[in-house]
Design an enzyme around this catalytic site. Structure first.
Site, PDB file in Angstrom:
ATOM      1  N   ALA A   1       0.872  -1.179   0.000  1.00 57.01           N
ATOM      2  CA  ALA A   1       0.000   0.000   0.000  1.00 57.01           C
ATOM      3  C   ALA A   1       0.911   1.231   0.000  1.00 57.01           C
ATOM      4  O   ALA A   1       2.100   1.128   0.297  1.00 57.01           O
ATOM      5  CB  ALA A   1      -0.858  -0.026   1.251  1.00 57.01           C
TER       6      ALA A   1
ATOM      7  N   GLY B   1       0.428  -5.119   0.559  1.00 61.71           N
ATOM      8  CA  GLY B   1      -0.781  -5.050  -0.254  1.00 61.71           C
ATOM      9  C   GLY B   1      -0.567  -5.646  -1.638  1.00 61.71           C
ATOM     10  O   GLY B   1      -1.506  -6.172  -2.249  1.00 61.71           O
TER      11      GLY B   1
ATOM     12  N   GLU C   1      -1.035  -9.173  -1.284  1.00 67.11           N
ATOM     13  CA  GLU C   1      -2.464  -9.427  -1.025  1.00 67.11           C
ATOM     14  C   GLU C   1      -3.265  -9.439  -2.327  1.00 67.11           C
ATOM     15  O   GLU C   1      -4.125 -10.299  -2.545  1.00 67.11           O
ATOM     16  CB  GLU C   1      -3.016  -8.383  -0.037  1.00 67.11           C
ATOM     17  CG  GLU C   1      -2.570  -8.718   1.387  1.00 67.11           C
ATOM     18  CD  GLU C   1      -2.873  -7.637   2.397  1.00 67.11           C
ATOM     19  OE1 GLU C   1      -2.662  -6.451   2.085  1.00 67.11           O
ATOM     20  OE2 GLU C   1      -3.323  -7.970   3.508  1.00 67.11           O
TER      21      GLU C   1
ATOM     22  N   GLU D   1       4.575  -5.644   6.789  1.00 65.36           N
ATOM     23  CA  GLU D   1       3.767  -4.678   7.562  1.00 65.36           C
ATOM     24  C   GLU D   1       4.190  -4.588   9.014  1.00 65.36           C
ATOM     25  O   GLU D   1       4.097  -3.532   9.636  1.00 65.36           O
ATOM     26  CB  GLU D   1       2.279  -5.055   7.490  1.00 65.36           C
ATOM     27  CG  GLU D   1       1.600  -4.705   6.185  1.00 65.36           C
ATOM     28  CD  GLU D   1       1.752  -5.782   5.129  1.00 65.36           C
ATOM     29  OE1 GLU D   1       2.632  -6.651   5.267  1.00 65.36           O
ATOM     30  OE2 GLU D   1       0.988  -5.738   4.149  1.00 65.36           O
TER      31      GLU D   1
END
Ligand SMILES: CC/C=C/CC(=O)SCCNC(=O)CCNC(=O)[C@H](O)C(C)(C)COP(=O)(O)OP(=O)(O)OC[C@H]1O[C@@H](n2cnc3c(N)ncnc32)[C@H](O)[C@@H]1OP(=O)(O)O
Length: 720
Positions: free
Chosen positions: A60, A99, A102, A122
C-alpha cells in the site's frame, strides 16, 4: 497509473506507479475498473496483473496512511478480482510485498519471475497485512509458515514461495510471455477451487498449539512491540472463524494498530531512514548534486577494537584494506582476531567459508603508514587524543596521493582542528563508527568547514556500500550522538538524589532500551568514562576529587569516579555498578548492596538529601535533557533535520524504533509539554546547562509557523 490493453485475448493491467508501484488511490481505482472492464469484455479470456518497471506493487502507499484515505479500499479491489468471471493471473517480479502480495492472493493464479521476492513487511511498520493477507496466506501455506512470515516480515525468494505454495510457477525470461503460456495451460479449469475465500486452513485443528508456541517466542523476541502479537491473533482468527468474521477481526486489529503510537513511529522511521541518506550542506551542495568517488582500496590506522572492526566492515564489502599498527604484537593479535570474528560469522551462517577466505585475502597488516601512498581512503582509529591524531594526519598528508580522503574515527574531536594540519582540508572528514563496528549499523559522518561536497558524497556512499546507515553531522564537540546523549549524566544525578542504578536501568528497559545505562557502562568499562573526565579536567586545569560536586559552575557527579577508585571497572573486573559471577563467566548483572552503601555514603558526605524518585521523573530527566540538546543541535545546524537525530539514536544507541527516536518521541508527547518540563527542570537544576531551554524549541512551541523544521509531521499526526 494502471495501463489497460488487450493482447491475444488477455487483458493486461500494467501497474505504473514508480518507484515501487505502491497501491495508491489511482492504482486501486485503475485495478478495480480494469478488472470490471475485462470481466465484461467478451473478447477477453483472462486477466493478467503485472507491474511496470522494477517491481510488482511493493505494498500500500504508506504516505496515504497519515491522511484520511479514499475508497476503493484494497479489500474491495481484491474481492472484485477474486469474483471476476475470468481467471486472474498475478505476474510477480521485484518485490511483491504487503498489499501487493495481497492483490496476488486475491488472484486465481500467481506466477513469479525467478528473482522475485514476496513477503508481508507490515509488521516493520507496526501493522498487519490489512487486506486479508493474514486470512489468505494460512490457506495456502498452513499456519506455521504464515505465522513465521507475517510476524517476522521476512521476504522469501520465488523458489521458497513455490515450495510454500504461495506461487504456482517460477519462470525465467519474459515474465508476461511466460505468464500467458501458463495461463493458456490452465484456461477452462474451474475457478472456484482457486478462490482462497472458499478454502479452509488445512491445519486449523492445531491452531491453539501453534499460537501458544509462537506467542511465547514473540514475547521474548519483541518485548514491548505490539504488532507481532496482533498479527498472530489475526492468523489465529483465520483458523478459528468463518472467513468473513476472520476478515472483520483482521480489520479491527489493523485499525487499532494504525491509530496507535507504535505504528506512527515505525512509519516515521521508515521515511526518516531514507531521509537521512539525503543531505544538504550550507553552501548549497547536496546529495542530489554531488557525485561520490569510487573507493577501491582503503587503510585503517590503529588495530584496536575499533580499527579491527572498521577493517572487517570494509573487507566484507570487497574493499582491500591495509591495517596499520606500530605495535607488531598488537597487529598480529588483531589480524588473528579478525579471522576469529569472521569464523563466527561463518558459524552463524552469515557468510560462507569461501567468502571468509576472500575477505582475509584482501586484508594485509603493515607496521608503518609509509605503505599508504596508493589507497583511496584512510580511516584513522587511534585513541581519542587530538595531538596524536594531528601528528598522524600531518604524515598522511605528505604520504597519501592528493585525491585520497583522510578520515578520522573520532567520536568527539573537532574535524576542523584535525584538518588544519593538512594541506588539503577539503579531503578531511570524520567517519565515526559505533562499537562493535562490524555489528552496529550507524556511521556518523562529519564534515568540517572546509570538507568538500565530493568528500561528503563519498563517505555517505561508502557507508551505504558497507551496509551502514549513514547520517551526516556538522563538526562540533561530540557531533550528534555523543553531544546529545545526556542520559548517563542525568542518570548519575538521579542516583545522587534518591534512585538506585537498577531502578533507573529498569525504567529505561521498560521504556524499550535494550539495556539500562548502568549496565551499558559496566559493559564498556568504568575506566573509559573516567579517562574522558580526567582528560577534560586536565584541559581545564582542574583536579577532580571524590568530593567534586561542581566543575566550572556545572553540576558534576563523582559517583563513577568512586567506583573507579574501588577498582570496580565493570564486567571485566567482575564488579562495577553491579556485581557479576565471574566464576561462572556470567554476564548477568546482580544488584550489589556494596554499591548501595557506597551511594548512601557519597550522599551523606556531600549532604545530599535523598528522596523518592518516580519512573516518570527518570524518563523525563533522561530523555528531555537529551531532546533539549537535540533542538540545540538543530538550531546550530549540526544536524540538518530531526530525522537525522532519530536515526542516529536508533542505530547508534538502539533507541526503540517503535518510539521513533527522541525527537519523534517528544513530538508524540507534545512539544509544548516537553518544553514546559524542560523549563521546570531548568529552574530546579540551574547548574546543569543542558536544561537551559533551546531557543528553537521555545520558538516551535510559541510560533510554530515561523519554524521550518516540522518535517516529521508530514508523516504522522504528531501534535505540538
Ligand atoms: C489495507 C491495506 C494494507 C496494506 C498494508 C501495506 O501494504 S503496508 C506496506 C507494505 N510494504 C512495505 O512495507 C514495503 C516498504 N518498502 C520497502 O521495503 C522498500 O522500499 C522496497 C520496496 C523493498 C524497495 O527498496 P529499495 O531499496 O529499492 O528502495 P527504497 O526503499 O529506497 O524506496 C524507493 C522509494 O520508494 C518509497 N517507497 C517504498 N515503499 C513505499 C510504499 N509502500 N509506499 C510509499 N512509498 C514507498 C521510498 O520511500 C523511497 O522514496 P524516497 O522518496 O526515496 O524516500
Amino acid at each position: 497509473m494502471v495501463d489497460y490493453r488487450v493482447e491475444d485475448q488477455f487483458a493486461i493491467l500494467e501497474i505504473n506507479n514508480p518507484p515501487v508501484n505502491a497501491l495508491s488511490l489511482h492504482v486501486r481505482e485503475g485495478l478495480l475498473n480494469g478488472v470490471l472492464r475485462a470481466s465484461a469484455d467478451n473478447n477477453v479470456k483472462a486477466i493478467i496483473l503485472i507491474g511496470k518497471g522494477k517491481t510488482f506493487p511493493s505494498g500500500a502507499d504508506i504516505k496515504e496512511f497519515s491522511r484520511p484515505g479514499k475508497a476503493p479500499w484494497l479489500p474491495e479491489v481484491g474481492h472484485t478480482i477474486e469474483s471476476s468471471n475470468k481467471p486472474v493471473f498475478s505476474a510477480l517480479h521485484g518485490t511483491a510485498l504487503g498489499g501487493g502480495l495481497e492483490i496476488a492472493l486475491f488472484s486465481h493464479y500467481r506466477i513469479a519471475e525467478k528473482t522475485a521476492k514476496v513477503g508481508f513487511p507490515e509488521v516493520h511498520l507496526g501493522l498487519l497485512p490489512g487486506a486479508e493477507g493474514t486470512i489468505r496466506l494460512p490457506r495456502l501455506t498452513g499456519l506455521v509458515i504464515a505465522m513465521e512470515m507475517i510476524t517476522s516480515g521476512r521476504q522469501v525468494s520465488a523458489k521458497e514461495a513455490l515450495k510454500f505454495g504461495i506461487v504456482d510457477k517460477v519462470v525465467e525470461g519474459n515474465l508476461l510471455k511466460e505468464t500467458k503460456a501458463f495461463a493458456k495451460s490452465v484456461l477452462g479449469q474451474p475457478l472456484e477451487p482457486r478462490k482462497l475465500s472458499l478454502c479452509g486452513v488445512k491445519d486449523a485443528d492445531q491452531v491453539d498449539k501453534y499460537y501458544e508456541a509462537a506467542l511465547k517466542e514473540l514475547l521474548k523476541k519483541y518485548r514491548g512491540v505490539i504488532a507481532p502479537v496482533s498479527c498472530l491473533k489475526s492468523i489465529r482468527g483465520s483458523a478459528q472463524l468463518p472467513y468473513k468474521e476472520a476478515a472483520e477481526l483482521e480489520r479491527t486489529l489493523f485499525s487499532e494498530l494504525m491509530s496507535g503510537a507504535q505504528s506512527a513511529a515505525l512509519r516515521y522511521s521508515f521515511f526518516a531512514e531514507r531521509a537521512a541518506s539525503r543531505w544538504n550542506l550550507p553552501n548549497g551542495a547536496s546529495s542530489a548534486n554531488s557525485k561520490p568517488l569510487t573507493i577501491k582500496s582503503a587503510a585503517v590506522i590503529g588495530a584496536g577494537t575499533m580499527g579491527s572492526g572498521i577493517a572487517i566492515c570494509l573487507i566484507r564489502s570487497g574493499i582491500p584494506v591495509i591495517l596499520v599498527e606500530q605495535n607488531e604484537k598488537m597487529l598480529e593479535n588483531a589480524l588473528r582476531n579478525i579471522g576469529y570474528i569472521l569464523q563466527g560469522s561463518v558459524k552463524l551462517g552469515r557468510m560462507t567459508v569461501d567468502q571468509r577466505s576472500d575477505c582475509l585475502r584482501i586484508l594485509q597488516g603493515a607496521a608503518s603508514i609509509e605503505k599508504l601512498k596508493d589507497v583511496d581512503i584512510v580511516i584513522e582509529a587511534v585513541y581519542e587524543n587530538l595531538k596524536l591524531k594531528q601528528e598522524i594526519f600531518e604524515k598522511l598528508d605528505k604520504i597519501c596521493k592528493p585525491t585520497a580522503l583522510l578520515c578520522s574515527n573520532t567520536s568527539t574531536l573537532d574535524i576542523d582542528l584535525i584538518a588544519s594540519v593538512t594541506s588539503k582540508p577539503d579531503r578531511v572528514a570524520g567517519t565515526h563508527f559505533f562499537a562493535p563496528a562490524y555489528i552496529m549499523k550507524l556511521l556518523e559522518n562529519i564534515y568540517g568547514s572546509k570538507t568538500s561536497p565530493i568528500t561528503v558524497a563519498t563517505i555517505m556512499d561508502l557507508g551505504k556500500k558497507i551496509g551502514k546507515i549513514s547520517v551526516l553531522s556538522k563538526t562540533c564537540d561530540g557531533f550528534i550522538a555523543n553531544r546529545m546523549n545526556k542520559i548517563g549524566t542525568e542518570a548519575a544525578f538521579l542516583v545522587e538524589e534518591g534512585a538506585l542504578p537498577h531502578d533507573i536501568d529498569q525504567v529505561l528497559e521498560d521504556f524499550g532500551m535494550p539495556m539500562g545505562v548502568f549496565k551499558v557502562s559496566d559493559l564498556s568499562g568504568i575506566d573509559i568514562g573516567w579517562s574522558i573526565r580526567q582528560e577534560m579536567a586536565k584541559k581545564q586545569g582542574i583536579t577532580l576529587t571524590l568530593e567534586t560536586h561542581y566543575v566550572s559552575g556545572e553540576r558534576y557527579s563523582s559517583l563513577a569516579d568512586r567506583l573507579y577508585n574501588l577498582g570496580r571497572l565493570g564486567l571485566k573486573t567482575g564488579k562495577g555498578w553491579y556485581r557479576y559471577n565471574n566464576a561462572s563467566n556470567s554476564r548477568k548483572p546482580i544488584i550489589d548492596p556494596d554499591v548501595t552503601d557506597m551511594i548512601l555514603n557519597h550522599c551523606e558526605k556531600l549532604r545530599i538529601k535523598r528522596r523518592q524518585i518516580s519512573p516518570q521523573e527518570i524518563i523525563e530527566r533522561c530523555l528531555y535533557a537529551t531532546v533539549n540538546e537535540g533542538f540545540k543541535i538543530l538550531e546550530e545546524g549540526v544536524a540538518e533535520k530531526p530525522e537525522d537525530i532519530d536515526i542516529v539514536w536508533q542505530y547508534g544507541f538502539s533507541f526503540p524504533r517503535y518510539r521513533g527516536g527522541p525527537m519523534f518521541y517528544a513530538s508524540q508527547v507534545g512539544l509544548k509539554k516537553v518544553y514546559e518540563r524542560i523549563c521546570y527542570y531548568h529552574e530546579s537544576f540551574p547548574y546543569s546547562k543542558h536544561w537551559l531551554p533551546s531557543d528553537l524549541l521555545k520558538k516551535l512551541v510559541s510560533h510554530p509557523n515561523e519554524v521550518p523544521i516540522n518535517l516529521w509531521m508530514n508523516y504522522t499526526n504528531s501534535k505540538l
